[in-house]
Design a protein around this motif. Sequence first.
Motif, short mmCIF file in Angstrom:
data_model
loop_
_atom_site.label_atom_id
_atom_site.label_comp_id
_atom_site.label_asym_id
_atom_site.label_seq_id
_atom_site.Cartn_x
_atom_site.Cartn_y
_atom_site.Cartn_z
N MET A 62 7.46 3.11 -11.13
CA MET A 62 8.30 2.00 -10.94
C MET A 62 7.44 0.63 -11.07
O MET A 62 6.28 0.50 -10.84
N LYS A 63 8.17 0.11 -11.97
CA LYS A 63 7.48 -1.31 -12.37
C LYS A 63 8.25 -2.50 -11.56
O LYS A 63 9.58 -2.24 -11.33
N TYR A 64 7.74 -3.76 -11.09
CA TYR A 64 8.12 -4.67 -10.41
C TYR A 64 7.51 -5.95 -11.08
O TYR A 64 6.38 -6.03 -11.72
N LEU A 65 8.40 -6.76 -11.37
CA LEU A 65 8.16 -8.41 -11.65
C LEU A 65 7.80 -9.14 -10.18
O LEU A 65 8.55 -9.31 -9.61
N LEU A 66 6.69 -9.41 -10.15
CA LEU A 66 6.03 -10.42 -9.20
C LEU A 66 5.81 -11.74 -9.72
O LEU A 66 5.23 -12.19 -10.64
N ASN A 95 -4.15 0.56 -5.02
CA ASN A 95 -2.83 0.80 -5.40
C ASN A 95 -2.12 1.40 -4.47
O ASN A 95 -0.80 0.89 -4.23
N ALA A 96 -2.34 2.23 -3.39
CA ALA A 96 -1.79 2.74 -2.51
C ALA A 96 -1.45 1.61 -1.55
O ALA A 96 -0.11 1.51 -0.95
N ILE A 97 -2.42 0.46 -1.04
CA ILE A 97 -1.92 -0.28 -0.32
C ILE A 97 -1.10 -1.50 -1.12
O ILE A 97 -0.04 -1.95 -0.41
N MET A 98 -1.06 -1.59 -2.42
CA MET A 98 -0.46 -2.69 -2.91
C MET A 98 1.15 -2.25 -3.12
O MET A 98 2.19 -2.66 -2.83
N LYS A 99 1.05 -0.55 -3.34
CA LYS A 99 2.51 0.08 -3.43
C LYS A 99 3.04 -0.42 -1.99
O LYS A 99 4.38 -0.39 -1.90
N LEU A 100 2.65 -0.20 -1.01
CA LEU A 100 3.12 -0.41 0.47
C LEU A 100 3.61 -1.62 0.70
O LEU A 100 4.50 -1.90 1.39
N LEU A 101 2.82 -2.60 0.23
CA LEU A 101 3.11 -3.99 0.23
C LEU A 101 4.47 -4.47 -0.36
O LEU A 101 5.21 -5.12 0.13
N VAL A 102 4.50 -3.80 -1.42
CA VAL A 102 5.73 -4.31 -2.39
C VAL A 102 6.79 -3.55 -1.84
O VAL A 102 7.93 -4.12 -1.61
N ALA A 103 6.66 -2.19 -1.20
CA ALA A 103 7.78 -1.54 -0.75
C ALA A 103 8.27 -2.11 0.39
O ALA A 103 9.44 -2.25 0.93
N HIS A 104 7.37 -2.96 1.22
CA HIS A 104 7.94 -3.48 2.56
C HIS A 104 8.02 -5.11 2.32
O HIS A 104 7.64 -6.01 3.24
#
Length: 246
Positions: A1-5, A36-45
Amino acid sequence: MKYLLADVLVYNDEDGSFSLIGAPEEEPQMLTGTANAIMKLLVAHHGNVIEREGFLRDVWDERGLQGSNNSLNQYISILRKMLASLVPDTGFIVTVPKMGFMLSADIPVTPLRSAETQSLPVKKPRRWRYELLFCSALTLCVLALCIWSFVIKQNQDHAKMHLLTHIGECPVYTFSPLADVFHSKAITLAQKIQHDGNLPCLKNSIFYLHIQNTLFYGHEGRLVLSQCFLTQGKASACRTLYTYEW
């Protein structure tokens, strides 16, 4: 999944890549699997605090790895440095003392589909920084106008305000209640901007304070202090100071 930050940075949580809009000639910045696992968790929450135990469980334990608070701190530092190199002057990751970390609620996060990624407008990083400064200035102007219109209402009811402290004999009000744990920090910041801006407590004057929550966590944020004079119990004139804490 891509996200625009932050409207300028594309993050792909599948391969852990960061790329700037409108910079196809630049190679994407790549994260390690753990980062990446940390960043993915931050984005999800996004906008919510993730406790340290949650990171250690979801990033390390579930992947069969052994983590520690020291390891977490090191990876958060790596993420911050990479994000700062791509989008300077923007605080993405907020530290919440004695709790954990969060992706700042002030940062827009938009999920992207493949078609949307192709149609993103071209934006240069340098121009984006100027746009950010303009938007910040515009926000402060709007905020000042809101404060002005709020305090000069003919039937202003001070009971609806929230008394924070006094500067001399002048009360300092906030527009929304603050948690008890933040009172000391808010008072210190109010006294600092009042002193630096040379706003002495004068007869028949009161103060209104607006403080951005990120300041309570030791990060940058906006602070606005207005001194208003009362005529027949109503605010008739105000002087406003702004500051941006780093």
